[in-house]
Design a protein around this motif. Structure first.
Motif, PDB file in Angstrom:
ATOM      1  N   GLY A   1      31.774 -11.676  29.804  1.00  0.00           N
ATOM      2  CA  GLY A   1      31.844 -11.810  31.258  1.00  0.00           C
ATOM      3  C   GLY A   1      31.082 -10.722  32.002  1.00  0.00           C
ATOM      4  N   SER A   2      31.156 -10.783  33.340  1.00  0.00           N
ATOM      5  CA  SER A   2      30.293 -10.019  34.239  1.00  0.00           C
ATOM      6  C   SER A   2      30.827  -8.668  34.665  1.00  0.00           C
ATOM      7  N   GLY A   3      31.984  -8.265  34.163  1.00  0.00           N
ATOM      8  CA  GLY A   3      32.556  -6.986  34.576  1.00  0.00           C
ATOM      9  C   GLY A   3      34.029  -6.956  34.223  1.00  0.00           C
ATOM     10  N   PRO A   4      34.730  -5.912  34.688  1.00  0.00           N
ATOM     11  CA  PRO A   4      36.138  -5.766  34.310  1.00  0.00           C
ATOM     12  C   PRO A   4      37.033  -6.906  34.802  1.00  0.00           C
ATOM     13  N   ARG A   5      36.717  -7.497  35.935  1.00  0.00           N
ATOM     14  CA  ARG A   5      37.574  -8.589  36.429  1.00  0.00           C
ATOM     15  C   ARG A   5      37.509  -9.803  35.514  1.00  0.00           C
ATOM     16  N   GLN A   6      36.301 -10.271  35.278  1.00  0.00           N
ATOM     17  CA  GLN A   6      36.160 -11.447  34.407  1.00  0.00           C
ATOM     18  C   GLN A   6      36.514 -11.092  32.963  1.00  0.00           C
ATOM     19  N   GLY A   7      36.163  -9.870  32.559  1.00  0.00           N
ATOM     20  CA  GLY A   7      36.504  -9.426  31.207  1.00  0.00           C
ATOM     21  C   GLY A   7      38.009  -9.458  30.978  1.00  0.00           C
ATOM     22  N   ARG A   8      38.757  -9.005  31.989  1.00  0.00           N
ATOM     23  CA  ARG A   8      40.224  -9.013  31.898  1.00  0.00           C
ATOM     24  C   ARG A   8      40.765 -10.437  31.817  1.00  0.00           C
ATOM     25  N   GLU A   9      40.183 -11.308  32.635  1.00  0.00           N
ATOM     26  CA  GLU A   9      40.600 -12.716  32.605  1.00  0.00           C
ATOM     27  C   GLU A   9      40.379 -13.302  31.201  1.00  0.00           C
ATOM     28  N   ILE A  10      39.229 -12.968  30.620  1.00  0.00           N
ATOM     29  CA  ILE A  10      38.931 -13.485  29.280  1.00  0.00           C
ATOM     30  C   ILE A  10      39.873 -12.868  28.252  1.00  0.00           C
ATOM     31  N   LEU A  11      40.086 -11.558  28.346  1.00  0.00           N
ATOM     32  CA  LEU A  11      40.982 -10.890  27.391  1.00  0.00           C
ATOM     33  C   LEU A  11      42.394 -11.470  27.477  1.00  0.00           C
TER      34      LEU A  11
ATOM     35  N   ARG B   1      23.269  -4.549  40.000  1.00  0.00           N
ATOM     36  CA  ARG B   1      23.092  -5.089  41.349  1.00  0.00           C
ATOM     37  C   ARG B   1      23.323  -6.600  41.403  1.00  0.00           C
ATOM     38  N   ALA B   2      23.315  -7.246  40.256  1.00  0.00           N
ATOM     39  CA  ALA B   2      23.515  -8.705  40.240  1.00  0.00           C
ATOM     40  C   ALA B   2      24.967  -9.103  40.469  1.00  0.00           C
ATOM     41  N   VAL B   3      25.895  -8.144  40.378  1.00  0.00           N
ATOM     42  CA  VAL B   3      27.314  -8.522  40.431  1.00  0.00           C
ATOM     43  C   VAL B   3      28.033  -7.945  41.648  1.00  0.00           C
ATOM     44  N   THR B   4      27.276  -7.610  42.682  1.00  0.00           N
ATOM     45  CA  THR B   4      27.856  -6.976  43.877  1.00  0.00           C
ATOM     46  C   THR B   4      29.023  -7.776  44.459  1.00  0.00           C
ATOM     47  N   THR B   5      28.882  -9.081  44.505  1.00  0.00           N
ATOM     48  CA  THR B   5      29.911  -9.909  45.130  1.00  0.00           C
ATOM     49  C   THR B   5      31.145 -10.084  44.249  1.00  0.00           C
TER      50      THR B   5
ATOM     51  N   GLU C   1      31.933  -8.637  41.191  1.00  0.00           N
ATOM     52  CA  GLU C   1      32.443  -7.492  40.432  1.00  0.00           C
ATOM     53  C   GLU C   1      31.996  -6.195  41.106  1.00  0.00           C
ATOM     54  N   PRO C   2      32.533  -5.926  42.316  1.00  0.00           N
ATOM     55  CA  PRO C   2      32.045  -4.765  43.077  1.00  0.00           C
ATOM     56  C   PRO C   2      32.216  -3.445  42.327  1.00  0.00           C
ATOM     57  N   GLU C   3      33.272  -3.304  41.548  1.00  0.00           N
ATOM     58  CA  GLU C   3      33.466  -2.051  40.798  1.00  0.00           C
ATOM     59  C   GLU C   3      32.351  -1.878  39.771  1.00  0.00           C
ATOM     60  N   MET C   4      32.041  -2.979  39.080  1.00  0.00           N
ATOM     61  CA  MET C   4      30.977  -2.939  38.079  1.00  0.00           C
ATOM     62  C   MET C   4      29.632  -2.644  38.744  1.00  0.00           C
ATOM     63  N   ALA C   5      29.399  -3.257  39.897  1.00  0.00           N
ATOM     64  CA  ALA C   5      28.143  -3.036  40.617  1.00  0.00           C
ATOM     65  C   ALA C   5      27.996  -1.556  40.975  1.00  0.00           C
TER      66      ALA C   5
ATOM     67  N   THR D   1      34.170   0.104  33.688  1.00  0.00           N
ATOM     68  CA  THR D   1      32.872  -0.245  34.291  1.00  0.00           C
ATOM     69  C   THR D   1      31.711   0.406  33.551  1.00  0.00           C
ATOM     70  N   GLU D   2      32.013   1.132  32.464  1.00  0.00           N
ATOM     71  CA  GLU D   2      30.910   1.716  31.704  1.00  0.00           C
ATOM     72  C   GLU D   2      30.269   0.636  30.820  1.00  0.00           C
ATOM     73  N   LEU D   3      29.003   0.838  30.512  1.00  0.00           N
ATOM     74  CA  LEU D   3      28.331  -0.095  29.613  1.00  0.00           C
ATOM     75  C   LEU D   3      28.745   0.215  28.181  1.00  0.00           C
ATOM     76  N   VAL D   4      29.081  -0.793  27.436  1.00  0.00           N
ATOM     77  CA  VAL D   4      29.338  -0.608  26.010  1.00  0.00           C
ATOM     78  C   VAL D   4      28.179  -1.260  25.263  1.00  0.00           C
ATOM     79  N   VAL D   5      27.349  -0.428  24.664  1.00  0.00           N
ATOM     80  CA  VAL D   5      26.154  -0.917  23.972  1.00  0.00           C
ATOM     81  C   VAL D   5      26.547  -1.405  22.579  1.00  0.00           C
ATOM     82  N   PRO D   6      26.116  -2.600  22.208  1.00  0.00           N
ATOM     83  CA  PRO D   6      26.442  -3.108  20.872  1.00  0.00           C
ATOM     84  C   PRO D   6      26.028  -2.119  19.776  1.00  0.00           C
ATOM     85  N   ASN D   7      26.901  -1.966  18.786  1.00  0.00           N
ATOM     86  CA  ASN D   7      26.690  -0.983  17.726  1.00  0.00           C
ATOM     87  C   ASN D   7      26.627  -1.614  16.342  1.00  0.00           C
ATOM     88  N   ALA D   8      26.766  -2.911  16.269  1.00  0.00           N
ATOM     89  CA  ALA D   8      26.679  -3.631  14.998  1.00  0.00           C
ATOM     90  C   ALA D   8      25.486  -4.576  15.126  1.00  0.00           C
ATOM     91  N   ILE D   9      24.441  -4.240  14.410  1.00  0.00           N
ATOM     92  CA  ILE D   9      23.118  -4.788  14.724  1.00  0.00           C
ATOM     93  C   ILE D   9      22.664  -5.872  13.750  1.00  0.00           C
TER      94      ILE D   9
END
Ligand code: ZN
Length: 271
Positions: free
Chosen positions: A38-48, A104-108, A110-114, A121-129
């Motif tokens: 998802g697009s940020g903590p809001r949608q991520g939480r909904e998915i979780l 900037r794509a998620v201003t509306t 996911e304002p916290e993520m924006a 709201t931190e980026l988690v970079v994939p670590n299993a490649i």
């Protein structure tokens, strides 16, 4: 209650509102895999929360590619204990290097993520490649295969196959035009033909957005793209100074046609 669609034993898909993003869930006996967060903590939480209605197992995450709606929710899953985030190497590099520029794509929505402020709201970079070779991951009683078929919707599209289901990310899009901003139009059509050739191996094909697709849908998407490449090539040959002349004849919306032409030219220039 969330509405998971079951696509094979212990394979699910959840479509969340907005862009109709599809999140995959594959539940083994020891771990469960979540595909796209998802697009940020809001949608991520909904998915979780939806995932936790199905399973309490430790979670593994996969990001199909480096577009914000597929990985901005990662931090929610890291907080929930996930430590393994799978992606293609080009996807991980893109998130590492340019992930912040997508805020900037998620201003509306996911304002916290924006703003980059607040919980998760931190980026988690994939670590299993995943590189060019397929990778088999055992979830206990159920395994998934991560694999890469080359440049397409982006330069790092990961496919996730199970015993019954292929999660294709935005390589396949249902219900709206494909997105060409970061694409490789000519190669993408080839990748789609490759996906279509796998039809006997999977019962269900889950696009990045929209409803489950048939093999015929993928084939049509490939043929449409090949036709568009031909049309755009011809039009730009006739009027080399004004490639936009091709926009009205292409089988996509005006904005996506503009991107299509631009990416066709850019990716050819690099050959
Ligand atoms: Zn995408």
């Amino acid at each position: 209650m969330s509405r998971w669609l079951e696509v094979g034993p212990d394979n699910y898909v959840l479509t969340t509102q907005g862009s109709l993003l599809n999140t995959g869930l594959v539940v083994g006996s020891e771990r469960a895999l979540v595909i796209d967060t998802g697009s940020g903590p809001r949608q991520g939480r909904e998915i979780l929360d939806a995932v936790r209605e199905k399973t309490q197992l430790p979670l593994v995450v996969a990001n199909t590619h480096a577009h914000y709606d597929h990985f901005f929710g990662n931090a929610v899953f890291a907080e929930a204990g996930a430590t393994e985030f799978w992606a293609h190497e080009n996807c991980a590099a893109e998130i590492q290097e340019n992930g912040d520029s997508q805020r900037r794509a998620v201003t509306t929505d996911e304002p916290e993520m924006a703003a980059g402020q607040g919980d998760n709201t931190e980026l988690v970079v994939p670590n299993a490649i995943v590189k060019d070779q397929p990778v088999l991951v055992d979830l206990g009683g159920q395994s998934v295969t991560f694999f890469y078929l080359g440049h397409g919707h982006t330069d790092g599209d990961l496919l996730v196959g199970t015993a019954t289901t292929l999660y294709a990310g935005d390589l396949v899009e249902q219900g709206s035009h494909p997105s060409f901003e970061d694409s490789y139009p000519e190669e993408w059509a080839d990748v789609l033909r490759h996906v279509s050739a796998l039809r006997h191996r999977y019962e269900f094909l889950i696009p990045g957005h929209g409803e489950p697709c048939s093999d015929q849908f993928v084939k049509t998407m490939a043929n449409t793209m090949t036709t568009a490449v031909r049309q755009a090539t011809q039009a730009t040959r006739e009027t080399p100074d004004d490639a936009t002349k091709a926009i009205p004849i292409l089988p996509y919306g005006p904005e996506q046609s503009r991107w299509f032409i631009r990416r066709l030219q850019e990716t050819r220039a690099h050959h």
